[in-house]
Scaffold this motif. Structure first.
Motif, PDB file in Angstrom:
ATOM      1  N   ASP A 169      29.510   3.100 -65.999  1.00  0.00           N
ATOM      2  CA  ASP A 169      28.586   2.387 -66.513  1.00  0.00           C
ATOM      3  C   ASP A 169      28.603   0.920 -66.358  1.00  0.00           C
ATOM      4  O   ASP A 169      29.991   0.665 -66.669  1.00  0.00           O
ATOM      5  N   ASN A 170      27.707  -0.041 -66.971  1.00  0.00           N
ATOM      6  CA  ASN A 170      27.532  -1.512 -67.088  1.00  0.00           C
ATOM      7  C   ASN A 170      28.015  -2.111 -68.269  1.00  0.00           C
ATOM      8  O   ASN A 170      28.698  -2.883 -68.429  1.00  0.00           O
ATOM      9  N   VAL A 226      19.626   0.186 -58.588  1.00  0.00           N
ATOM     10  CA  VAL A 226      19.689   2.410 -58.367  1.00  0.00           C
ATOM     11  C   VAL A 226      17.770   2.674 -58.598  1.00  0.00           C
ATOM     12  O   VAL A 226      17.285   2.751 -58.463  1.00  0.00           O
ATOM     13  N   ALA A 227      17.443   2.281 -60.117  1.00  0.00           N
ATOM     14  CA  ALA A 227      16.070   1.847 -60.846  1.00  0.00           C
ATOM     15  C   ALA A 227      14.664   1.419 -59.890  1.00  0.00           C
ATOM     16  O   ALA A 227      14.293   2.548 -58.858  1.00  0.00           O
ATOM     17  N   GLY A 272      19.054   4.846 -66.667  1.00  0.00           N
ATOM     18  CA  GLY A 272      20.396   3.602 -66.584  1.00  0.00           C
ATOM     19  C   GLY A 272      21.958   5.008 -66.820  1.00  0.00           C
ATOM     20  O   GLY A 272      21.327   5.739 -66.458  1.00  0.00           O
ATOM     21  N   ASN A 274      27.649  -6.646 -61.011  1.00  0.00           N
ATOM     22  CA  ASN A 274      26.571  -5.025 -60.625  1.00  0.00           C
ATOM     23  C   ASN A 274      28.157  -4.285 -59.822  1.00  0.00           C
ATOM     24  O   ASN A 274      28.881  -4.821 -59.085  1.00  0.00           O
ATOM     25  N   GLU A 275      28.220  -3.362 -60.448  1.00  0.00           N
ATOM     26  CA  GLU A 275      29.372  -1.822 -59.930  1.00  0.00           C
ATOM     27  C   GLU A 275      28.853  -2.508 -58.366  1.00  0.00           C
ATOM     28  O   GLU A 275      27.455  -1.871 -57.979  1.00  0.00           O
ATOM     29  N   SER A 316      18.883  -1.057 -67.429  1.00  0.00           N
ATOM     30  CA  SER A 316      18.117  -1.054 -66.251  1.00  0.00           C
ATOM     31  C   SER A 316      16.972  -0.734 -66.408  1.00  0.00           C
ATOM     32  O   SER A 316      15.786  -1.503 -66.394  1.00  0.00           O
ATOM     33  N   GLY A 368      24.618   4.492 -69.070  1.00  0.00           N
ATOM     34  CA  GLY A 368      25.121   3.898 -70.881  1.00  0.00           C
ATOM     35  C   GLY A 368      24.420   5.223 -71.636  1.00  0.00           C
ATOM     36  O   GLY A 368      23.384   5.154 -71.175  1.00  0.00           O
ATOM     37  N   LYS A 396      25.040  -8.296 -70.544  1.00  0.00           N
ATOM     38  CA  LYS A 396      24.441  -6.972 -69.921  1.00  0.00           C
ATOM     39  C   LYS A 396      23.015  -6.834 -70.258  1.00  0.00           C
ATOM     40  O   LYS A 396      22.640  -6.628 -71.091  1.00  0.00           O
ATOM     41  N   SER A 405      23.948  -7.467 -64.877  1.00  0.00           N
ATOM     42  CA  SER A 405      23.177  -6.760 -64.516  1.00  0.00           C
ATOM     43  C   SER A 405      22.922  -5.001 -63.953  1.00  0.00           C
ATOM     44  O   SER A 405      23.481  -4.660 -62.679  1.00  0.00           O
ATOM     45  N   SER A 406      22.067  -4.287 -64.322  1.00  0.00           N
ATOM     46  CA  SER A 406      22.353  -3.005 -64.029  1.00  0.00           C
ATOM     47  C   SER A 406      20.632  -3.364 -62.980  1.00  0.00           C
ATOM     48  O   SER A 406      19.844  -3.739 -62.993  1.00  0.00           O
ATOM     49  N   GLY A 407      20.048  -1.283 -63.163  1.00  0.00           N
ATOM     50  CA  GLY A 407      18.427  -1.414 -61.928  1.00  0.00           C
ATOM     51  C   GLY A 407      18.800  -1.820 -60.676  1.00  0.00           C
ATOM     52  O   GLY A 407      17.697  -0.805 -59.883  1.00  0.00           O
TER      53      GLY A 407
HETATM   54  N1  GLU Z   1      24.906  -0.044 -61.775  1.00  0.00           N
HETATM   55  C1  GLU Z   1      23.971   0.489 -62.244  1.00  0.00           C
HETATM   56  C2  GLU Z   1      22.786  -0.070 -61.419  1.00  0.00           C
HETATM   57  O1  GLU Z   1      23.089  -1.176 -60.669  1.00  0.00           O
HETATM   58  C3  GLU Z   1      23.534   0.583 -63.634  1.00  0.00           C
HETATM   59  C4  GLU Z   1      25.142   1.371 -64.422  1.00  0.00           C
HETATM   60  C5  GLU Z   1      24.739   1.697 -65.496  1.00  0.00           C
HETATM   61  O2  GLU Z   1      22.772   1.692 -66.127  1.00  0.00           O
HETATM   62  O3  GLU Z   1      24.824   1.229 -66.324  1.00  0.00           O
HETATM   63  O4  GLU Z   1      21.738   0.946 -60.884  1.00  0.00           O
END
Ligand code: GLU
Length: 380
Positions: free
Chosen positions: A149-150, A54-55, A208, A135-136, A13, A210, A10, A50-52
């Motif tokens: 949260d991831n 949104v950022a 992120g 990812n979600e 971000s 979490g 995991k 992988s998050s990131g």
């Molecule tokens: N799914 C979100 C993303 O891709 C991140 C969720 C998290 O930070 O846990 O930005």
């Protein structure tokens, strides 16, 4: 040589996006993918959560982490996802790695049929030598129907594919026994019972969603399924192999040596509560053996609007969670059954049934290491 196994990673971000510019951090990605290549060469299968997205998408929609609301983040995720995957693709290409994107929603974990479907897809990708990047699907999920949260998403993936290790790469070097800014804070290298540290884990990351609490919840889910979780700082030369070999500092949350079966751990590892029942202390004690069902006459109160096949949380008379199990009825049917205790179930529902709310085969008592959920107000 490390044993060959499935490894879920995991990535938070803050490791993937520059804090100020909100652009991809290619240097980090290079170190990461180089190490992924190393692990694969040793025979391990690697899955990235992988998050990131949104950022990386925030600037495109004219927002910052501080100002963005829910719909801004949903739009940002749609903008950032291609940037994120493109960055993985470019860097993966340098190392001869094929990548694939898998976007999931809460129901892909909570609905057993969808869970198995997703599992097949991930296995097929691994069989083809491709690295799934999971990812979600933030753009289409609203607050009520999202994992959020991831960390926990990655733990569910680890459970889904029977991973032996879950490495959570983040901006801190692991768990401390209190706020790490406190000069008396002590690093915790190994955790067996996660509940001992839940109180020490308040606070959230800025990029992120979490924080240490969701990481420990994730680790608790993983350990039940027989997977060891490592929480480690991502900024290192060999960010993964140096953790697995014990060369650098990380918190290791050890796997349960007697993991639950896939079915039992699917039942007990919930991301959301569909519904709950309260039973007497005596009934709750009797459920502990795992051989008794929950019958209609056991139900003292009920909460939630759920359907057949949803997982219910069972509370005792003191409001302590004791078991989780699959409902054989909808919440509406249970209401009818319990409001008319003297009428036969068949007469009330119009079909033949033994009237068992949760069969013993679909009921799992929670062991002492399991993080318990607070009872909803309606049944507390
Ligand atoms: N799914 C979100 C993303 O891709 C991140 C969720 C998290 O930070 O846990 O930005």
């Amino acid at each position: 040589m490390i044993d060959k196994r499935n490894i879920v990673i995991k990535i938070g971000s803050a490791l993937l996006a520059n804090q100020d510019l909100l652009t991809p951090r290619f240097g980090f990605l290079q170190r990461l993918m180089e190490d992924v290549t190393r692990l694969r060469a040793e025979g391990h299968d690697v899955i990235l959560c992988s998050s990131g997205s949104v950022a990386l998408g925030l600037r495109i929609v004219g927002e910052t982490p501080e100002t963005a609301g829910v719909s801004d983040k949903q739009a940002a995720a749609a903008c950032g996802m291609p940037l994120l995957l493109n960055a993985y693709k470019q860097v993966g290409h340098e190392f001869g790695l094929e990548i694939a994107q898998v976007l999931l929603t809460l129901d892909d974990f909570e609905d057993h049929r969808r869970f198995l479907n997703t599992r097949n897809t991930v296995h097929r990708l691994l069989e083809a030598g491709v690295i799934p990047i999971i990812n979600e699907n933030d753009s289409i999920t609203t607050e009520e129907i999202r994992v959020g949260d991831n960390d926990r998403l990655a733990a569910k993936v680890a459970q889904m594919i029977g991973a032996k290790d879950l490495i959570i790469l983040t901006g801190v070097d692991g768990l401390y026994d209190r706020n790490p800014d406190d000069p008396d804070a002590r690093f915790v290298p190994e955790v067996d019972d996660v509940s001992e540290y839940m109180a020490a884990t308040q606070g959230k990351s800025t990029l992120g969603t979490g924080g240490m609490a969701t990481k420990l919840q994730a680790a608790n889910m993983a350990q039940e399924a027989g997977c060891t979780t490592w929480i480690a700082q991502g900024e290192a030369d060999r960010p993964l192999s140096s953790v697995l070999s014990g060369e650098r500092r990380a918190t290791r949350i050890i796997a349960n040596p007697n993991p639950r079966s896939g079915w039992d751990s699917w039942i007990t590892n919930r991301l959301q509560m569909a519904g709950s029942l309260c039973v007497s202390n005596a009934v709750a004690d009797a459920l502990d053996g795992g051989a008794r069902s929950v019958r209609r006459e056991d139900v003292i109160s009920m909460d939630g609007d759920f359907t057949r096949g949803d997982v219910l949380h069972i509370y005792d008379g003191k409001g302590i969670e004791r078991a989780r199990g699959l409902s054989d009825f909808t919440s509406e049917e249970i209401r009818v059954l319990t409001n008319n205790p003297d009428t036969a179930a068949e007469q009330l529902l119009g079909y033949r049934t033994r009237g068992e709310i949760i069969r013993s085969a679909n009921l799992v008592p929670l062991d002492t290491r399991h993080l318990l959920w607070d009872a909803p107000e309606a049944i507390a």
